[in-house]
Structures are given as structure tokens and as C-alpha cells.
Design a protein around this motif. Sequence first.
Motif, PDB file in Angstrom:
ATOM      1  N   SER A 211       0.807  -1.219   0.000  1.00 45.83           N
ATOM      2  CA  SER A 211       0.000   0.000   0.000  1.00 45.83           C
ATOM      3  C   SER A 211       0.840   1.269   0.000  1.00 45.83           C
ATOM      4  CB  SER A 211      -0.932  -0.001   1.205  1.00 45.83           C
ATOM      5  OG  SER A 211      -0.185   0.044   2.416  1.00 45.83           O
ATOM      6  N   ARG A 212       2.106   1.168   0.304  1.00 48.13           N
ATOM      7  CA  ARG A 212       2.955   2.344   0.434  1.00 48.13           C
ATOM      8  C   ARG A 212       3.734   2.667  -0.836  1.00 48.13           C
ATOM      9  NH1 ARG A 212       6.723   1.895   5.492  1.00 48.13           N
ATOM     10  NH2 ARG A 212       7.213   3.973   4.744  1.00 48.13           N
ATOM     11  N   TYR A 213       3.590   1.867  -1.883  1.00 52.02           N
ATOM     12  CA  TYR A 213       4.445   2.039  -3.056  1.00 52.02           C
ATOM     13  C   TYR A 213       3.659   2.269  -4.344  1.00 52.02           C
ATOM     14  CZ  TYR A 213       8.343   0.811  -0.159  1.00 52.02           C
ATOM     15  OH  TYR A 213       9.294   0.826   0.823  1.00 52.02           O
ATOM     16  N   VAL A 214       4.246   3.145  -5.161  1.00 51.79           N
ATOM     17  CA  VAL A 214       3.739   3.340  -6.511  1.00 51.79           C
ATOM     18  C   VAL A 214       3.923   2.039  -7.283  1.00 51.79           C
ATOM     19  CG1 VAL A 214       4.108   4.573  -8.680  1.00 51.79           C
ATOM     20  CG2 VAL A 214       4.289   5.795  -6.489  1.00 51.79           C
ATOM     21  N   MET A 215       2.917   1.675  -8.028  1.00 51.86           N
ATOM     22  CA  MET A 215       2.990   0.482  -8.878  1.00 51.86           C
ATOM     23  C   MET A 215       2.896   0.898 -10.344  1.00 51.86           C
ATOM     24  SD  MET A 215       3.478  -2.004  -6.827  1.00 51.86           S
ATOM     25  CE  MET A 215       3.325  -3.338  -8.010  1.00 51.86           C
ATOM     26  N   ASN A 216       3.639   0.196 -11.167  1.00 54.49           N
ATOM     27  CA  ASN A 216       3.734   0.546 -12.582  1.00 54.49           C
ATOM     28  C   ASN A 216       3.410  -0.657 -13.457  1.00 54.49           C
ATOM     29  OD1 ASN A 216       5.085   3.124 -11.824  1.00 54.49           O
ATOM     30  ND2 ASN A 216       6.734   1.740 -11.252  1.00 54.49           N
ATOM     31  N   TRP A 217       2.855  -0.368 -14.632  1.00 50.67           N
ATOM     32  CA  TRP A 217       2.710  -1.373 -15.682  1.00 50.67           C
ATOM     33  C   TRP A 217       3.577  -0.959 -16.865  1.00 50.67           C
ATOM     34  CZ3 TRP A 217       0.481  -6.064 -15.591  1.00 50.67           C
ATOM     35  CH2 TRP A 217      -0.467  -6.342 -14.597  1.00 50.67           C
ATOM     36  N   TYR A 218       4.321  -1.920 -17.385  1.00 47.98           N
ATOM     37  CA  TYR A 218       5.130  -1.744 -18.576  1.00 47.98           C
ATOM     38  C   TYR A 218       4.712  -2.807 -19.603  1.00 47.98           C
ATOM     39  CZ  TYR A 218       8.600   1.260 -16.260  1.00 47.98           C
ATOM     40  OH  TYR A 218       9.244   2.295 -15.617  1.00 47.98           O
ATOM     41  N   ARG A 219       5.180  -2.602 -20.820  1.00 46.13           N
ATOM     42  CA  ARG A 219       5.003  -3.634 -21.831  1.00 46.13           C
ATOM     43  C   ARG A 219       6.201  -3.665 -22.762  1.00 46.13           C
ATOM     44  NH1 ARG A 219       0.142  -1.212 -25.688  1.00 46.13           N
ATOM     45  NH2 ARG A 219       1.451   0.233 -26.910  1.00 46.13           N
TER      46      ARG A 219
ATOM     47  N   GLY B 299      10.827  -7.168 -30.547  1.00 46.35           N
ATOM     48  CA  GLY B 299      11.770  -6.316 -31.241  1.00 46.35           C
ATOM     49  C   GLY B 299      11.808  -4.874 -30.774  1.00 46.35           C
ATOM     50  N   LYS B 300      11.075  -4.569 -29.705  1.00 47.31           N
ATOM     51  CA  LYS B 300      11.034  -3.197 -29.210  1.00 47.31           C
ATOM     52  C   LYS B 300      11.488  -3.141 -27.752  1.00 47.31           C
ATOM     53  CE  LYS B 300       7.360  -1.525 -32.252  1.00 47.31           C
ATOM     54  NZ  LYS B 300       6.084  -0.777 -32.325  1.00 47.31           N
ATOM     55  N   GLU B 301      11.809  -1.931 -27.322  1.00 42.65           N
ATOM     56  CA  GLU B 301      12.202  -1.758 -25.934  1.00 42.65           C
ATOM     57  C   GLU B 301      10.986  -1.767 -25.011  1.00 42.65           C
ATOM     58  OE1 GLU B 301      16.284   0.880 -26.577  1.00 42.65           O
ATOM     59  OE2 GLU B 301      14.593   1.708 -25.463  1.00 42.65           O
ATOM     60  N   ARG B 302      11.239  -2.095 -23.774  1.00 42.58           N
ATOM     61  CA  ARG B 302      10.174  -2.055 -22.786  1.00 42.58           C
ATOM     62  C   ARG B 302       9.734  -0.601 -22.580  1.00 42.58           C
ATOM     63  NH1 ARG B 302      10.917  -5.807 -17.545  1.00 42.58           N
ATOM     64  NH2 ARG B 302      11.475  -7.157 -19.304  1.00 42.58           N
ATOM     65  N   GLU B 303       8.409  -0.380 -22.506  1.00 42.01           N
ATOM     66  CA  GLU B 303       7.902   0.977 -22.365  1.00 42.01           C
ATOM     67  C   GLU B 303       6.881   1.050 -21.244  1.00 42.01           C
ATOM     68  OE1 GLU B 303       6.098   2.094 -26.083  1.00 42.01           O
ATOM     69  OE2 GLU B 303       4.683   0.409 -26.071  1.00 42.01           O
ATOM     70  N   LEU B 304       6.818   2.221 -20.622  1.00 36.41           N
ATOM     71  CA  LEU B 304       5.877   2.442 -19.534  1.00 36.41           C
ATOM     72  C   LEU B 304       4.466   2.600 -20.072  1.00 36.41           C
ATOM     73  CD1 LEU B 304       5.440   3.007 -16.475  1.00 36.41           C
ATOM     74  CD2 LEU B 304       5.807   5.434 -17.013  1.00 36.41           C
ATOM     75  N   VAL B 305       3.555   1.862 -19.491  1.00 37.88           N
ATOM     76  CA  VAL B 305       2.138   1.967 -19.851  1.00 37.88           C
ATOM     77  C   VAL B 305       1.433   2.962 -18.931  1.00 37.88           C
ATOM     78  CG1 VAL B 305      -0.056   0.718 -19.958  1.00 37.88           C
ATOM     79  CG2 VAL B 305       2.058  -0.372 -20.776  1.00 37.88           C
ATOM     80  N   GLY B 306       1.668   2.823 -17.638  1.00 39.56           N
ATOM     81  CA  GLY B 306       1.025   3.720 -16.693  1.00 39.56           C
ATOM     82  C   GLY B 306       1.432   3.410 -15.267  1.00 39.56           C
ATOM     83  N   THR B 307       1.040   4.317 -14.366  1.00 40.44           N
ATOM     84  CA  THR B 307       1.384   4.187 -12.954  1.00 40.44           C
ATOM     85  C   THR B 307       0.184   4.507 -12.076  1.00 40.44           C
ATOM     86  OG1 THR B 307       2.036   6.495 -12.641  1.00 40.44           O
ATOM     87  CG2 THR B 307       3.705   5.019 -13.506  1.00 40.44           C
ATOM     88  N   ILE B 308       0.238   4.019 -10.849  1.00 38.81           N
ATOM     89  CA  ILE B 308      -0.785   4.354  -9.862  1.00 38.81           C
ATOM     90  C   ILE B 308      -0.083   4.670  -8.551  1.00 38.81           C
ATOM     91  CG2 ILE B 308      -1.190   1.910  -9.274  1.00 38.81           C
ATOM     92  CD1 ILE B 308      -4.183   2.789  -8.820  1.00 38.81           C
ATOM     93  N   SER B 309      -0.488   5.786  -7.949  1.00 40.55           N
ATOM     94  CA  SER B 309       0.179   6.232  -6.733  1.00 40.55           C
ATOM     95  C   SER B 309      -0.189   5.363  -5.549  1.00 40.55           C
ATOM     96  CB  SER B 309      -0.180   7.688  -6.452  1.00 40.55           C
ATOM     97  OG  SER B 309      -1.520   7.773  -6.007  1.00 40.55           O
ATOM     98  N   SER B 310       0.548   5.597  -4.469  1.00 43.82           N
ATOM     99  CA  SER B 310       0.361   4.790  -3.265  1.00 43.82           C
ATOM    100  C   SER B 310      -0.634   5.402  -2.294  1.00 43.82           C
ATOM    101  CB  SER B 310       1.698   4.604  -2.555  1.00 43.82           C
ATOM    102  OG  SER B 310       2.241   5.864  -2.218  1.00 43.82           O
ATOM    103  N   TYR B 311      -0.888   6.707  -2.380  1.00 44.59           N
ATOM    104  CA  TYR B 311      -1.665   7.348  -1.321  1.00 44.59           C
ATOM    105  C   TYR B 311      -3.074   7.751  -1.733  1.00 44.59           C
ATOM    106  CZ  TYR B 311       0.249  11.355  -3.844  1.00 44.59           C
ATOM    107  OH  TYR B 311       0.612  12.233  -4.820  1.00 44.59           O
ATOM    108  N   ASP B 312      -3.268   8.122  -3.004  1.00 47.70           N
ATOM    109  CA  ASP B 312      -4.607   8.532  -3.410  1.00 47.70           C
ATOM    110  C   ASP B 312      -5.046   7.902  -4.725  1.00 47.70           C
ATOM    111  OD1 ASP B 312      -3.829  11.860  -4.770  1.00 47.70           O
ATOM    112  OD2 ASP B 312      -3.080   9.854  -5.221  1.00 47.70           O
ATOM    113  N   ASP B 313      -4.315   6.873  -5.146  1.00 45.00           N
ATOM    114  CA  ASP B 313      -4.652   6.141  -6.374  1.00 45.00           C
ATOM    115  C   ASP B 313      -4.645   7.029  -7.624  1.00 45.00           C
ATOM    116  OD1 ASP B 313      -6.980   3.612  -5.048  1.00 45.00           O
ATOM    117  OD2 ASP B 313      -4.850   3.995  -4.720  1.00 45.00           O
ATOM    118  N   THR B 314      -3.878   8.078  -7.598  1.00 49.10           N
ATOM    119  CA  THR B 314      -3.718   8.888  -8.812  1.00 49.10           C
ATOM    120  C   THR B 314      -3.036   8.061  -9.896  1.00 49.10           C
ATOM    121  OG1 THR B 314      -3.541  10.944  -7.560  1.00 49.10           O
ATOM    122  CG2 THR B 314      -2.640  10.940  -9.788  1.00 49.10           C
ATOM    123  N   THR B 315      -3.561   8.149 -11.091  1.00 48.47           N
ATOM    124  CA  THR B 315      -2.996   7.386 -12.198  1.00 48.47           C
ATOM    125  C   THR B 315      -2.444   8.311 -13.280  1.00 48.47           C
ATOM    126  OG1 THR B 315      -5.214   7.243 -13.172  1.00 48.47           O
ATOM    127  CG2 THR B 315      -4.457   5.362 -11.868  1.00 48.47           C
TER     128      THR B 315
END
Length: 116
Positions: free
Chosen positions: A30-38, A42-58
Amino acid sequence: QVQLVESGGDLVQPGGSLRLSCSASGFDFSRYVMNWYRQAPGKERELVGTISSYDDTTNYADFVKGRFAISRDNARNTVYLQMTSLNPEDTAIYYCNVYYYEKDFWGPGTQVTVSS
């Protein structure tokens, strides 16, 4: 130790939807930002999105805005990626990620294939 395990990947038709899950353990989720990547073939890994730990800001990459949504359930130590309006360019292995004690941790990933 930190463990992340993704699930929910599948073969889906263009225009379809899918929900991925990432189960976490070994840290105070519950205390950490979580991230999704893909990573597409043949391509580099890229960030899809994030969600904060305190107010679920995405925050999302431009290529998924309005189509994907990240949520979390702190009681279940799980983060989700709801994907809609999928297209073949979304085909990739999807990973969840946490930056914990100055180190990146990754799950093994789950394959999403968008094809007719």
C-alpha cells in the motif's frame, strides 16, 4: 523477498477487452507506486502507466489514454490493468513493476496478443 506475478494475458480480437492482474508480496504494497510496462517483439520495454500509493492517482502513456485504466486493491496486494479497445499494436508482454529500496523489481510478465 519482493515477488510480483502477473496474470490474465490472452489472445483477444481487435476491439476487445482484457484485465490483467499483478499479485505482489514481500513488501508493504500500500505504500508504493505500482507501474505497468510492456514490451513488444523487437522493441524496448515501455511504460504503460502508474498508480500512486496514497490517493490512487494514475498516469498513462499517450498511446493508452482513454483505453486503459489502472487500479489497485491494497487489501489484496494486487494491481490491475483494464484494457479496452485493444488493437494489434497492443500485442506485447505486460509486466508490473515496483521501485523498492532503489531497485526495480519485475514480474515474469503475461502475454497479450491482439489478433483476428
